[in-house]
Design an enzyme around this catalytic site. Structure first.
Site, PDB file in Angstrom:
ATOM      1  N   ARG A 172       0.852  -1.185   0.000  1.00  0.00           N
ATOM      2  CA  ARG A 172       0.000   0.000   0.000  1.00  0.00           C
ATOM      3  C   ARG A 172       0.886   1.233   0.000  1.00  0.00           C
ATOM      4  NH1 ARG A 172      -1.941   1.098   4.362  1.00  0.00           N
ATOM      5  NH2 ARG A 172      -1.243  -0.626   5.646  1.00  0.00           N
ATOM      6  N   TYR A 186      -1.453  -3.758  -6.584  1.00  0.00           N
ATOM      7  CA  TYR A 186      -1.204  -4.453  -5.326  1.00  0.00           C
ATOM      8  C   TYR A 186      -2.406  -4.412  -4.384  1.00  0.00           C
ATOM      9  CZ  TYR A 186       1.147  -6.690  -1.621  1.00  0.00           C
ATOM     10  OH  TYR A 186       1.468  -7.616  -0.670  1.00  0.00           O
ATOM     11  N   GLY A 187      -2.641  -5.488  -3.711  1.00  0.00           N
ATOM     12  CA  GLY A 187      -3.727  -5.707  -2.741  1.00  0.00           C
ATOM     13  C   GLY A 187      -4.482  -4.486  -2.245  1.00  0.00           C
ATOM     14  N   LYS A 209      -9.431  -2.319   2.312  1.00  0.00           N
ATOM     15  CA  LYS A 209      -9.101  -1.138   3.117  1.00  0.00           C
ATOM     16  C   LYS A 209      -9.907   0.081   2.670  1.00  0.00           C
ATOM     17  CE  LYS A 209      -5.923  -3.564   5.260  1.00  0.00           C
ATOM     18  NZ  LYS A 209      -6.187  -4.107   6.609  1.00  0.00           N
ATOM     19  N   HIS A 239     -10.679  -2.133  12.164  1.00  0.00           N
ATOM     20  CA  HIS A 239      -9.567  -2.985  11.727  1.00  0.00           C
ATOM     21  C   HIS A 239      -9.349  -4.067  12.788  1.00  0.00           C
ATOM     22  CE1 HIS A 239      -5.118  -3.061  10.179  1.00  0.00           C
ATOM     23  NE2 HIS A 239      -5.852  -3.999   9.632  1.00  0.00           N
ATOM     24  N   SER A 270       0.088  -3.803  12.530  1.00  0.00           N
ATOM     25  CA  SER A 270       0.711  -4.906  11.788  1.00  0.00           C
ATOM     26  C   SER A 270       1.888  -5.491  12.578  1.00  0.00           C
ATOM     27  CB  SER A 270       1.155  -4.449  10.407  1.00  0.00           C
ATOM     28  OG  SER A 270       1.763  -3.200  10.484  1.00  0.00           O
ATOM     29  N   CYS A 328       1.791  -7.899  14.721  1.00  0.00           N
ATOM     30  CA  CYS A 328       1.442  -8.384  16.056  1.00  0.00           C
ATOM     31  C   CYS A 328       0.819  -9.784  16.002  1.00  0.00           C
ATOM     32  CB  CYS A 328       0.471  -7.427  16.738  1.00  0.00           C
ATOM     33  SG  CYS A 328       1.227  -5.872  17.234  1.00  0.00           S
ATOM     34  N   ASN A 358      -2.672 -14.875  13.285  1.00  0.00           N
ATOM     35  CA  ASN A 358      -2.348 -15.998  14.170  1.00  0.00           C
ATOM     36  C   ASN A 358      -3.338 -16.088  15.325  1.00  0.00           C
ATOM     37  OD1 ASN A 358      -0.153 -16.298  12.499  1.00  0.00           O
ATOM     38  ND2 ASN A 358       1.335 -15.453  13.939  1.00  0.00           N
ATOM     39  N   ASP A 375      -9.291  -9.617   9.835  1.00  0.00           N
ATOM     40  CA  ASP A 375      -8.818  -8.261   9.537  1.00  0.00           C
ATOM     41  C   ASP A 375      -9.823  -7.145   9.803  1.00  0.00           C
ATOM     42  OD1 ASP A 375      -6.629  -6.678   8.639  1.00  0.00           O
ATOM     43  OD2 ASP A 375      -7.602  -6.390   6.712  1.00  0.00           O
ATOM     44  N   SER A 386       4.839 -10.239   1.072  1.00  0.00           N
ATOM     45  CA  SER A 386       4.186 -11.197   0.177  1.00  0.00           C
ATOM     46  C   SER A 386       2.948 -11.790   0.865  1.00  0.00           C
ATOM     47  CB  SER A 386       5.165 -12.302  -0.223  1.00  0.00           C
ATOM     48  OG  SER A 386       5.696 -12.942   0.915  1.00  0.00           O
ATOM     49  N   ARG A 387       2.017 -12.265   0.066  1.00  0.00           N
ATOM     50  CA  ARG A 387       0.688 -12.585   0.595  1.00  0.00           C
ATOM     51  C   ARG A 387       0.129 -13.908   0.105  1.00  0.00           C
ATOM     52  NH1 ARG A 387      -1.524  -8.295   4.002  1.00  0.00           N
ATOM     53  NH2 ARG A 387       0.154  -6.782   3.937  1.00  0.00           N
ATOM     54  N   TYR A 434       1.374 -17.251  21.369  1.00  0.00           N
ATOM     55  CA  TYR A 434       0.691 -18.270  20.561  1.00  0.00           C
ATOM     56  C   TYR A 434      -0.406 -18.982  21.362  1.00  0.00           C
ATOM     57  CZ  TYR A 434       4.488 -17.025  17.461  1.00  0.00           C
ATOM     58  OH  TYR A 434       5.345 -16.308  16.670  1.00  0.00           O
ATOM     59  N   GLY A 435      -0.404 -20.316  21.369  1.00  0.00           N
ATOM     60  CA  GLY A 435      -1.469 -21.066  22.034  1.00  0.00           C
ATOM     61  C   GLY A 435      -1.635 -20.712  23.506  1.00  0.00           C
ATOM     62  N   GLU A 436      -0.536 -20.291  24.136  1.00  0.00           N
ATOM     63  CA  GLU A 436      -0.606 -19.936  25.564  1.00  0.00           C
ATOM     64  C   GLU A 436      -1.415 -18.659  25.798  1.00  0.00           C
ATOM     65  OE1 GLU A 436       0.040 -22.253  27.311  1.00  0.00           O
ATOM     66  OE2 GLU A 436       2.083 -23.072  27.200  1.00  0.00           O
TER      67      GLU A 436
HETATM   68  O1  TSX Z   1       1.539 -14.081  16.343  1.00  0.00           O
HETATM   69  C1  TSX Z   1       2.168 -14.027  17.377  1.00  0.00           C
HETATM   70  N1  TSX Z   1       1.501 -14.179  18.580  1.00  0.00           N
HETATM   71  C2  TSX Z   1       0.020 -14.323  18.619  1.00  0.00           C
HETATM   72  C3  TSX Z   1      -0.349 -15.694  18.391  1.00  0.00           C
HETATM   73  C4  TSX Z   1      -1.567 -16.138  18.567  1.00  0.00           C
HETATM   74  N2  TSX Z   1       3.528 -13.816  17.328  1.00  0.00           N
HETATM   75  C5  TSX Z   1       4.217 -13.575  16.064  1.00  0.00           C
HETATM   76  C6  TSX Z   1       4.239 -12.094  15.784  1.00  0.00           C
HETATM   77  C7  TSX Z   1       4.704 -11.755  14.416  1.00  0.00           C
HETATM   78  C8  TSX Z   1       3.605 -11.792  13.401  1.00  0.00           C
HETATM   79  C9  TSX Z   1       4.225 -13.787  18.493  1.00  0.00           C
HETATM   80  N3  TSX Z   1       5.517 -13.602  18.712  1.00  0.00           N
HETATM   81  C10 TSX Z   1       3.585 -13.971  19.712  1.00  0.00           C
HETATM   82  C11 TSX Z   1       2.198 -14.189  19.762  1.00  0.00           C
HETATM   83  O2  TSX Z   1       1.615 -14.358  20.846  1.00  0.00           O
HETATM   84  N4  TSX Z   1       4.541 -13.878  20.693  1.00  0.00           N
HETATM   85  C12 TSX Z   1       5.698 -13.646  20.055  1.00  0.00           C
HETATM   86  C13 TSX Z   1       7.003 -13.447  20.711  1.00  0.00           C
HETATM   87  C14 TSX Z   1       7.670 -14.778  20.937  1.00  0.00           C
HETATM   88  C15 TSX Z   1       8.370 -15.376  19.913  1.00  0.00           C
HETATM   89  C16 TSX Z   1       8.979 -16.617  20.150  1.00  0.00           C
HETATM   90  C17 TSX Z   1       8.881 -17.211  21.393  1.00  0.00           C
HETATM   91  C18 TSX Z   1       8.169 -16.608  22.399  1.00  0.00           C
HETATM   92  C19 TSX Z   1       7.562 -15.407  22.161  1.00  0.00           C
HETATM   93  N5  TSX Z   1       9.497 -18.441  21.724  1.00  0.00           N
HETATM   94  C20 TSX Z   1      10.360 -19.167  20.992  1.00  0.00           C
HETATM   95  O3  TSX Z   1      10.723 -18.753  19.923  1.00  0.00           O
HETATM   96  C21 TSX Z   1      10.784 -20.441  21.548  1.00  0.00           C
HETATM   97 MN    MN Z   2      -5.074  -5.260   8.108  1.00  0.00          MN
END
Ligand code: TSX
Ligand code: MN
Length: 647
Positions: A110, A259-260, A268, A288, A310, A312, A316, A335, A428-429, A553-555
């Site tokens: 963009r 582009y997108g 957007k 957003h 972006s 964050c 995911n 989004d 890239s997308r 992530y999952g946590e």
């Molecule tokens: O998407 C992420 N999330 C949300 C997931 C549901 N990312 C990736 C961000 C770039 C797009 C994250 N990165 C998250 C997160 O909760 N946390 C982090 C930071 C992080 C990265 C790696 C590890 C721990 C925290 N651990 C190891 O690499 C082992």
């Molecule tokens: Mn967006």
């Protein structure tokens, strides 16, 4: 080249593509729009207002022919064939119905500096920054300058090309929360992508026959050498690219980029910029935000939305795989959320989109296994690398790369780990249908939307900002949105590792004056009987050792679990100066692999918060000034006092 797609027997694609010529299609009717041949589709399916818009566009852009999109499989095959012939896409035979587009290297993102909102007065579009300060909350253009910009670029810009008429619905066709648009474009890539990202085609035209309102969107990839049509794989005009929005006329005009975000005008441009102005007029919110549903072990389903800048990991989180036993996450959108209070005073949200246009690099079986199960069929990839076995590759996919496979980077050059630059463009997308996401929510197309119980704001904050805190009330929550900041992204034009302000994650997407936008958010309090609670999350706090303190992530489901208990009004919080945080033992960490220092991750360093609130005040003063509602200044003042007295 092997015959990878079945050529529609009735349609001769190469004939369609020849300048000045066309052949009868299977529609069997010769028809014209302003003397220009309609090579595909049915003119009679257009309402008079749509036909008038197409006629005006044809008169201005002077395409060789007009193609009215029906969204059919036959049409899609024709478009793919056309794109294969000119090299816009290459096939990815490793997967089912997947394609790789590689753009002109000058057309990869963009372009915020060339994106404008057009209103009579500047104040309608952007707040007035302090003397000598450059505004960062959008760009204004006058109606006269918008007309000039169009007249300098569009006359004859589609000579030798086909103008596609793309009818699309943002949101399920016919939902009271949905809106319709018509995009005219000279890009087959745009049509094929819009078919994934929106509900596109005949059903939308039929819906328009019932209710006639639509947003006009005019797009051309442009013609750099005046009048000369380039038969390149990715025509564009980067030097004269411009993206214009006229909220009063529900009009979007985009020139020079394929582009997108610059060309898929439903996303957007419509769903956020024009959408936010419609939402203001009609009393709802165009945001957003991702939308997800969580089911807890008791089987109670709760929906949340979340706005993150972006980088964050919004996609995911939208597809989270919860580590907490008995929890289930389902995805409504990754989004954009359109939200409106219903007759019962519940906030209901739809995802206006039909697909995911996600950043590929960083997406992997480790970070987002659900996305990896989504994108390897019916997907258009853009600017990723490709492999000698007919697949794709990007940074993050290292672990799923087979031995002996050779990689070609996004520019078409041989690539290996020692090349010193990324194989895939960082922006890239994948462009992939939402319906094929294995955890798509059963209610994701519910015309009534899903009921929203919590709104999350967040950012990438390496220091000072706790893992989670809850707003004390609606106005405090709105302040939290306005004060959002995040470690800056690589995707947009601003680069480097600085903490950027990105209020509501909407900074590049406001359709009107940000001060008025905040006022609108404040006013929503009186519309809702069951207001969602507002939270701020930060997965990215780092410890003294420079490492992330939270595994993410999952946590993150542990944080969501606490949010759900708060939504349920459980007394599991502790009041602090910045907001409510989990009380002792209320953030459930049982069974967690990693040790987390809760004291540190919830610590509120006084010096940090003094500086943070000072930065926020400077930002508000320099960027928004008098346009920011006094309630927000009051929230800031009260926060500063609590920091002074309680930390
Ligand atoms: O998407 C992420 N999330 C949300 C997931 C549901 N990312 C990736 C961000 C770039 C797009 C994250 N990165 C998250 C997160 O909760 N946390 C982090 C930071 C992080 C990265 C790696 C590890 C721990 C925290 N651990 C190891 O690499 C082992
Ligand atoms: Mn967006």
């Amino acid at each position: 080249m092997p015959e990878l797609i079945e050529t529609p027997k009735q349609i001769s694609a190469s004939c369609l593509h020849q300048q000045g010529k066309y052949k009868q299609t299977n529609f069997g009717l010769y028809s014209h729009i302003r003397g220009t041949n309609v090579s595909y589709g049915d003119v009679n399916s257009l309402t008079p207002a749509v036909k008038a818009f197409v006629e005006e566009s044809v008169a201005l852009c002077q395409p060789d022919q007009v193609h009215i999109c029906d969204g059919s499989e036959t049409e899609n095959k024709l478009l793919l064939k056309l794109m294969l012939e000119v090299g816009t896409i290459i096939p990815l035979p490793k997967y089912e119905n997947c394609w790789l587009a590689r753009t002109n290297p000058a057309d990869v993102a963009r372009v915020e500096s060339r994106t404008f909102i057009c209103t009579e007065t500047k104040e309608e579009t952007i707040p007035t920054p302090k003397e000598g300060v450059k505004g960062t909350l959008g760009n204004w253009i006058s109606p006269a300058d918008m007309d000039k910009a169009i007249n300098e670029r569009f006359p004859g810009c589609m000579k030798g090309r086909t103008m596609y008429v793309v009818p699309f619905s943002m949101g399920p066709v016919g939902s009271p929360l949905s809106k319709i648009g018509i995009e005219v474009t000279d890009s087959a890539y745009v049509v094929a992508s819009m078919r994934i990202m929106t509900r596109m085609g005949a059903a939308v035209l039929a819906e328009l026959q019932k209710q006639g309102d639509f947003v006009r969107a005019m797009h051309s990839v442009g013609t750099p050498a005046n009048g000369v049509v380039e038969r390149t794989a990715w025509p564009c005009d980067p030097e004269r690219t411009i993206i214009l929005h006229k909220p009063d006329a529900n009009l979007i005009v985009s020139y020079g980029s394929g582009y997108g975000g610059n060309s898929l005008l439903g996303k957007k441009c419509f769903a956020l910029r024009i959408g936010s102005t419609i939402a203001k007029r009609e009393g709802w919110l165009a945001e957003h935000m991702l939308i997800l549903g969580v089911t807890n072990p008791k089987g109670v389903k709760t929906y949340l939305t979340a706005a993150f800048p972006s980088a964050c990991g919004k996609t995911n989180l939208a597809m989270l795989n919860p580590s907490l036993p008995g929890f289930k996450v389902e995805c409504v959108g990754d989004d954009i959320a359109w939200m409106k209070f219903d007759a019962n005073g519940d906030l209901r949200a739809i995802n206006p989109e039909n697909g995911f246009f996600g950043v590929a690099p960083g997406t992997s079986v480790e970070t987002n296994p659900i996305a990896m199960k989504t994108v390897f069929k019916n997907t258009i990839f853009t600017n990723v690398a490709y492999t000698s076995d007919g697949g794709v590759y990007w940074e993050g996919m290292e672990s799923s790369l087979a031995d002996g496979v050779e990689i070609t980077d996004w520019l078409g050059n041989p690539w290996n780990k020692s090349s010193g630059k990324p194989a895939a463009h960082p922006n890239s997308r994948f462009c992939t249908p939402a319906a094929q996401c294995p955890i798509i929510d059963p209610a994701w197309e519910d015309p009534a939307g899903v009921p929203i119980s919590a709104i999350l704001f967040g950012g990438r904050r390496p220091a000072g900002v706790p893992l989670i805190y809850e707003a004390r009330n609606w106005a405090h929550g709105v302040f939290m949105g306005a004060a959002m900041r995040s470690e800056s992204t690589a995707a947009a034009e601003y680069k480097g590792k600085i903490i950027m302000h990105d209020p509501f994650a909407m900074r590049p997407f406001f359709g009107y004056n940000f001060g008025h936008y905040v006022q609108h958010w404040l006013s929503m309090e009186s519309h809702g009987k069951n207001l969602p609670k507002i939270f701020h999350v930060n997965w990215f706090r780092k410890g003294a050792d420079g490492k992330f303190m939270w595994p993410g992530y999952g946590e993150n489901s542990r944080v969501i679990d606490w949010i759900l208990r708060r939504v349920n009004n459980e007394d599991c919080f502790l009041d602090t100066a910045v907001g409510r945080i989990p009380a002792q033992n209320e953030l459930h960490l049982e069974g967690m692999k990693d040790q987390v220092d809760l004291t540190e991750i919830f610590s509120l360093p006084k010096d940090f918060w003094l500086k943070e609130t000072e930065d926020i005040k400077n930002y508000f003063d320099s960027q928004i000034g008098k346009d920011l509602p006094k309630e927000i200044y009051l929230e800031l003042k009260m926060l500063q006092e609590r920091i002074e007295n309680e930390l």
